[in-house]
Design an enzyme around this catalytic site. Structure first.
Site, PDB file in Angstrom:
ATOM      1  N   CYS A  93       7.593 -41.556 -28.733  1.00 58.71           N
ATOM      2  CA  CYS A  93       7.692 -41.544 -27.271  1.00 58.71           C
ATOM      3  C   CYS A  93       7.226 -40.214 -26.682  1.00 58.71           C
ATOM      4  O   CYS A  93       6.032 -39.952 -26.621  1.00 58.71           O
ATOM      5  CB  CYS A  93       9.113 -41.900 -26.838  1.00 58.71           C
ATOM      6  SG  CYS A  93       9.204 -42.446 -25.107  1.00 58.71           S
ATOM      7  N   ARG A 126       8.851 -48.553 -14.927  1.00 64.25           N
ATOM      8  CA  ARG A 126       9.054 -48.242 -16.338  1.00 64.25           C
ATOM      9  C   ARG A 126       8.817 -49.491 -17.184  1.00 64.25           C
ATOM     10  O   ARG A 126       9.122 -50.612 -16.772  1.00 64.25           O
ATOM     11  CB  ARG A 126      10.466 -47.702 -16.588  1.00 64.25           C
ATOM     12  CG  ARG A 126      10.753 -46.383 -15.921  1.00 64.25           C
ATOM     13  CD  ARG A 126      12.029 -45.763 -16.429  1.00 64.25           C
ATOM     14  NE  ARG A 126      11.928 -45.346 -17.822  1.00 64.25           N
ATOM     15  CZ  ARG A 126      11.398 -44.191 -18.214  1.00 64.25           C
ATOM     16  NH1 ARG A 126      10.912 -43.338 -17.321  1.00 64.25           N
ATOM     17  NH2 ARG A 126      11.362 -43.877 -19.499  1.00 64.25           N
ATOM     18  N   HIS A 189      11.447 -46.751 -30.166  1.00 62.50           N
ATOM     19  CA  HIS A 189      12.731 -46.116 -30.467  1.00 62.50           C
ATOM     20  C   HIS A 189      13.581 -47.101 -31.286  1.00 62.50           C
ATOM     21  O   HIS A 189      13.119 -48.138 -31.709  1.00 62.50           O
ATOM     22  CB  HIS A 189      13.487 -45.832 -29.160  1.00 62.50           C
ATOM     23  CG  HIS A 189      12.894 -44.766 -28.315  1.00 62.50           C
ATOM     24  ND1 HIS A 189      12.969 -43.434 -28.622  1.00 62.50           N
ATOM     25  CD2 HIS A 189      12.239 -44.835 -27.122  1.00 62.50           C
ATOM     26  CE1 HIS A 189      12.397 -42.720 -27.668  1.00 62.50           C
ATOM     27  NE2 HIS A 189      11.940 -43.552 -26.740  1.00 62.50           N
TER      28      HIS A 189
END
Length: 252
Positions: A93, A126, A189
């Site tokens: 990320c 997002r 993640h």
């Protein structure tokens, strides 16, 4: 045999359990009788890349990335040399974004390391979702969780995989992550490695080959729990995609 793993700036970059990637590296080595040493490098610490066999650069907020960027500028040349000489890196990320040329936020441009020929630009919506990739490197799907405002444009780089479910690098390209030399950079993640043992072993084996020679091979592990966790996610969201597709058909 022994591998030394450098964890860069865990005091600033540790979103969504990325420390679990360190534990996965360590345990999968120890289960095979290979010694693992983990060295955390906190903000401002001096980093000697010649000591390291694997580097983890995790994820953080825009503010934390900006702070880290200041430290990374001091080690840019050494980090780039490490990568070009085959050093193994997992960048997740924010770490993925920092390996590129820049990350343009809504208010400023954060200069990156320019180790990868990629750029990232912020957008207000997002990209948040569980994600499944099909990667030619592995016969298992790669699964994880993504949550990023940045859209990463990878140019001519090789992607980690094709998005089967989720958004990926830009939400539109259909691809996720980058593979460059012995670097895997990704938005996944979760942490990534416990649910994706093949990705972990891919990185471990490359580190061992670099240090001890091309004849090194990792012994397989049973991996029942790891495969079960992986297939649970892959099967669950594969089914959702199928149901959604069938629902759309009925209403068109």
């Amino acid at each position: 045999m022994k591998l030394t793993i450098g964890h860069l700036y865990p005091d600033l970059l540790n979103l969504y359990g990325d420390r679990g990637n360190i534990q996965c590296f360590r345990k999968r080595l120890e289960w095979r009788g290979i010694e693992a040493e983990v060295i955390p490098f906190l903000s401002g610490d001096e980093i000697d890349f010649s000591r390291l066999d694997i580097v983890l650069l995790g994820g953080g907020s825009d503010r934390e990335q900006e702070l880290v960027c200041g430290y990374l500028k001091n080690i840019r040349d050494d980090f780039k040399k490490y990568v070009e000489e085959g050093g193994v890196v997992l960048a997740v990320c924010g770490g993925y974004q920092l390996l590129g040329k820049y990350y343009k936020t809504r208010t400023e441009t954060i200069e990156g390391l320019a180790i990868l020929d990629i750029t990232t630009e912020w957008e207000p919506e997002r990209l948040v979702k569980n994600i499944i990739l099909n990667s030619p490197l592995f016969d298992m799907p790669v699964v994880g969780f993504e949550n990023h405002g940045g859209r990463t444009y990878i140019g001519d780089h090789t992607p980690l995989g094709k998005v089967f479910f989720g958004y990926g690098n830009t939400g539109k390209s259909g691809y996720e992550g980058v593979v460059y030399k012995n670097v895997i950079a990704t938005y996944l993640h979760g942490p990534l490695l416990p649910k994706n043992p093949q990705v972990c072993d891919y990185l471990l084996e490359r580190a061992l080959k670099r240090k001890y020679g091309e004849d090194v091979r990792l012994e397989p592990l049973p991996d029942e729990l790891e495969r079960s966790a992986n297939s649970y996610i892959a099967d669950r969201y594969s089914d959702k995609k199928y149901v959604l597709r069938e629902t759309i058909k009925k209403h068109t």
